[in-house]
Enzyme design. Structure first.
Site, mmCIF file in Angstrom:
data_model
loop_
_atom_site.group_PDB
_atom_site.id
_atom_site.type_symbol
_atom_site.label_atom_id
_atom_site.label_comp_id
_atom_site.label_asym_id
_atom_site.label_seq_id
_atom_site.Cartn_x
_atom_site.Cartn_y
_atom_site.Cartn_z
ATOM 1 C CB SER A 67 15.284 0.703 -33.809
ATOM 2 O OG SER A 67 15.157 0.457 -32.494
ATOM 3 C CE LYS A 70 15.233 -2.893 -31.917
ATOM 4 N NZ LYS A 70 14.087 -1.953 -31.515
ATOM 5 C CE1 TYR A 192 16.967 -4.701 -29.056
ATOM 6 C CE2 TYR A 192 17.505 -3.619 -26.940
ATOM 7 C CZ TYR A 192 16.665 -3.480 -28.112
ATOM 8 O OH TYR A 192 15.903 -2.714 -28.335
ATOM 9 C CE1 TYR A 244 9.914 -0.211 -33.288
ATOM 10 C CE2 TYR A 244 10.362 2.222 -33.556
ATOM 11 C CZ TYR A 244 10.785 0.830 -33.562
ATOM 12 O OH TYR A 244 12.139 0.574 -33.597
ATOM 13 C CB VAL A 262 15.778 6.277 -30.203
ATOM 14 C CG1 VAL A 262 14.262 5.721 -30.113
ATOM 15 C CG2 VAL A 262 16.552 5.515 -29.553
HETATM 16 O O1 DON Z 1 16.059 -0.628 -26.969
HETATM 17 C C1 DON Z 1 15.872 0.768 -27.056
HETATM 18 O O2 DON Z 1 15.186 1.373 -26.497
HETATM 19 C C2 DON Z 1 16.839 1.011 -28.267
HETATM 20 N N1 DON Z 1 18.262 0.590 -28.071
HETATM 21 C C3 DON Z 1 16.365 1.240 -29.298
HETATM 22 C C4 DON Z 1 15.063 1.904 -29.531
HETATM 23 C C5 DON Z 1 14.770 2.484 -30.811
HETATM 24 O O3 DON Z 1 15.612 2.846 -31.714
HETATM 25 C C6 DON Z 1 13.272 2.424 -31.331
HETATM 26 N N2 DON Z 1 13.441 3.273 -32.526
HETATM 27 N N3 DON Z 1 12.894 3.948 -33.005
#
Ligand code: DON
Length: 308
Positions: A67, A70, A192, A244, A262
């Protein structure tokens, strides 16, 4: 030594302090490819706007930035579409998990901010509408603005996300029902999943995000990535929404705008001073790097260098 602070020594002291008594969390396994990482990796890299570097541990090993990417897709969307982006996505903290569906139904398909999954998917939809070859052009934008040609997608991770991305499909379909996704869901999520799969080292991350510490200009490449005004807005959204339902916790601990992923990475910005990237793959229950948050808290406390 940078401005009388020996960051390398401080990193090493902090890691030694944390060695045995502060090692909680679990590596993300809901994307199976991410579960293969060595949980004990720990990298730190700080780059100042004067181009001084300090690092520790596994700072030169590539990992999935997830993320954190993003922020870069938002930067490109703002460059292309300007303030119209804000008709499709908000700038408020969500107070919910990154992949939550709940708010989206109540708020009629307008995501709270561009960093929760729903918001990042809308940003990808904007890029799909505006670009001829969105994946290639996004990658080219990141390579050019960072000055690092070796940045790439990890196709294994992108594929792993696609086959387990049930929530992201649900979010995209729900938003399409509310007319906030204009392209085919499959096309938008393809961008995405590739965006989240990008791999970088801590050093590359610190360099790629240094423009946010330097009013929109990357001091290493002299490339103007975005205007100072938009830099301010991106940093503000990072401070309010980068973690978040733990955005308050990170601001409280580290006192810097930041963004997590993540994969266990965190990037934090000290406007006018430096960009720092930390990687430690074990996550807390909110999906943020457990040790990464604590290491950054200790660094800004010891060096007395938060924005507050
Ligand atoms: O869409 C997802 O679940 C992952 N590609 C990205 C989630 C993420 O990194 C949330 N961050 N902490």
């Amino acid at each position: 030594m940078i401005n009388d602070i020996d960051y390398t020594k401080i990193f090493s002291e902090i890691v030694t302090e944390f060695k045995d008594n502060d090692d909680c969390g679990k590596v993300a396994t809901y994307i199976p490819e991410l579960g293969k990482v060595d949980p004990n990796k720990l990298g730190i890299h700080l780059t100042t706007v004067e181009k001084h570097h300090s690092s520790f541990g596994d700072w030169n090993e590539k990992f999935s930035i997830q993320s954190i990417a993003k922020v870069l897709s938002l930067t490109l969307a703002l460059k292309i579409m300007g303030n119209d982006v804000w008709d499709r996505v908000g700038v408020e903290p969500s107070g919910t998990a990154f992949n939550s569906l709940v708010q989206l139904e109540y708020e009629r398909g307008i995501p709270r901010n561009p960093f929760i999954n729903a918001g990042a998917i809308v940003i990808c939809d904007i890029l799909v509408s505006c670009l001829d070859n969105p994946k290639l052009e996004l990658l080219e934008f990141i390579r050019k603005s960072s000055g690092i040609r070796e940045i790439d997608f990890c196709l294994k991770i992108a594929q792993s996300e696609k086959v387990t991305g049930f929530r992201n499909y649900a979010l995209a379909h729900l938003m399409k029902d509310f007319c906030n996704i204009h392209n085919e869901v499959e096309l938008v999520l393809d961008l995405y999943f590739h965006l989240c799969s990008i791999k970088m080292t801590c050093k590359e991350l610190a360099q790629a995000f240094l423009f946010l510490a330097s009013y929109g200009v990357n001091p290493i490449t002299n490339e103007t990535v975005i205007s100072p005004g938009r830099t301010k807005r991106i940093n503000s959204i990072m401070l309010m929404c980068g973690f978040y339902d733990e955005a308050g916790e990170f601001a409280f601990r580290a006192g810097l705008p930041g963004k997590s992923g993540v994969g266990g990475g965190i990037v934090a910005i000290h406007p006018g001073k430096y960009c720092i990237a930390v990687w430690s793959p074990k996550l807390n229950t909110n999906g943020n790097s457990y040790k990464g948050m604590r290491v950054l808290e200790a660094i800004t406390t010891k060096t007395e260098s938060s924005i507050f």
